[in-house]
Each structure stands twice: as C-alpha cells, then as structure tokens.
Enzyme design. Structure first.
Site, PDB file in Angstrom:
ATOM      1  N   GLY A   1     -17.401  19.828 -21.087  1.00  0.00           N
ATOM      2  CA  GLY A   1     -15.922  20.644 -20.254  1.00  0.00           C
ATOM      3  C   GLY A   1     -15.079  19.102 -19.413  1.00  0.00           C
TER       4      GLY A   1
ATOM      5  N   HIS B   1      -5.466   6.844 -20.519  1.00  0.00           N
ATOM      6  CA  HIS B   1      -6.499   6.724 -21.974  1.00  0.00           C
ATOM      7  C   HIS B   1      -5.680   5.589 -22.495  1.00  0.00           C
ATOM      8  CE1 HIS B   1      -9.107  10.500 -22.428  1.00  0.00           C
ATOM      9  NE2 HIS B   1      -8.053  10.535 -21.374  1.00  0.00           N
TER      10      HIS B   1
ATOM     11  N   GLU C   1       0.319   9.635 -33.416  1.00  0.00           N
ATOM     12  CA  GLU C   1       0.627  10.301 -31.986  1.00  0.00           C
ATOM     13  C   GLU C   1       1.268  11.524 -33.586  1.00  0.00           C
ATOM     14  OE1 GLU C   1       2.818   9.782 -28.899  1.00  0.00           O
ATOM     15  OE2 GLU C   1       1.516   8.198 -29.054  1.00  0.00           O
TER      16      GLU C   1
END
Length: 170
Positions: A10, A50, A62
């Site tokens: 989660g 992050h 990315e």
C-alpha cells in the site's frame, strides 16, 4: 537471463525504501529508473524527497513510457514504479485499459529480455474499498492485471506491510 523481484504494498508501506536497500545490497552502483511524470507541486516535492534519499552511487534515469530503450544489461535496476508507469499509458491511451495493458505487457517483455536484475515497485490499489470514481475503478483494474502479469513472471515477490517485508514468492 534476467532476474525479477516485485515489491508491492500500500501507499507509504515502505516499498521504495526497501527496494533501494535491496538494489544497494546487490550492486554498489545500481540504476534508478523513475517512471513518474510531474503533475503538480505536491508531487514535485515528493519526487525531490525520493531523489534526496539517493546518493551518487545511483545512475538515475527518468523514463515515463519506453523503459526498454535504455541499455541496462548487466546492471541492477530499480523501476519505481509500475503504478506511475501504468498511469502514463492509461492516460496516453485515453483510459482504454485493454490497449494500455497490451502496450505495458509488450514493453515489460522487451525490457526484461535484457540480462539484468530488475526490482519493480508497485502499489496494491485493490486492497481497499471500491472507488466512487469510474476512472479510478478502470485504473485499479489495469493496475491489478499488470501486477498479476509481473508477479507471475517474477522470481521473487515481496509484500510490504507497515515497513515490514513479507515474502510472497521465492
């Protein structure tokens, strides 16, 4: 031959932190393959947090759609995350979950043909209640089917619960 470790759980369950520690355990210089698109300022700040957590030992890439275009052979690669990657396909394909799922599976299959160790992070969206939003219900279906697809091909699957890794497979 590739090795696949899927880490699921989660939101805020500790998935990314655990995945990063696993990647660093396996390699002194892993690859961080980030799939996010920046939607708003709050999300930009989340991405920055992050990035700040990772040091210079990481090779950062990315890529929001075509992950397989990067040569990752021989590397340990953390893909964070399938949920954001699927979101990009979902909206690029105008919420057509069949087309998005087909495209995701094809790209996944091409990516994991590379001789690399892959650690995929994903979210378990379907563990809560059913959303009132039609768009969210469609996306939850796409996400669940993609998670099942990756898990079936994974050598190892870990479920994160409250920061604790639980072995599901392998």
């Amino acid at each position: 031959m590739s090795y696949i470790h899927l880490i699921t759980g989660g939101e805020r369950s500790g998935k990314s932190t655990y995945a990063e520690s696993e990647a660093l355990r396996l390699s002194p210089h892993p690859v961080y393959l980030a799939t996010a698109r920046i939607w708003d300022e709050e999300f930009r700040q989340r991405i920055l947090r992050h990035q700040e957590r990772r040091g210079p030992e990481w090779t950062n890439i990315e890529e929001d759609v075509h992950l397989s275009q990067h040569d990752l052979s021989g590397r340990v690669v953390l893909v964070d995350c399938i949920t954001l990657w699927a979101t990009n396909y979902f909206f690029d394909m105008e919420q057509d979950i069949d087309s998005a799922l087909t495209a995701l599976k094809q790209e996944f299959n091409t990516l994991v043909k590379q001789d690399a160790t892959f650690i995929f992070v994903t979210n378990e969206l379907g563990m809560g209640g059913v959303s009132e939003s039609h768009t969210q219900r469609l996306f939850t279906q796409l996400q669940g089917w993609m998670n099942q697809y990756v898990a079936a091909r994974a050598d190892r699957v870990t479920l994160m619960v409250s920061g604790l890794p639980l072995s599901v497979k392998g």
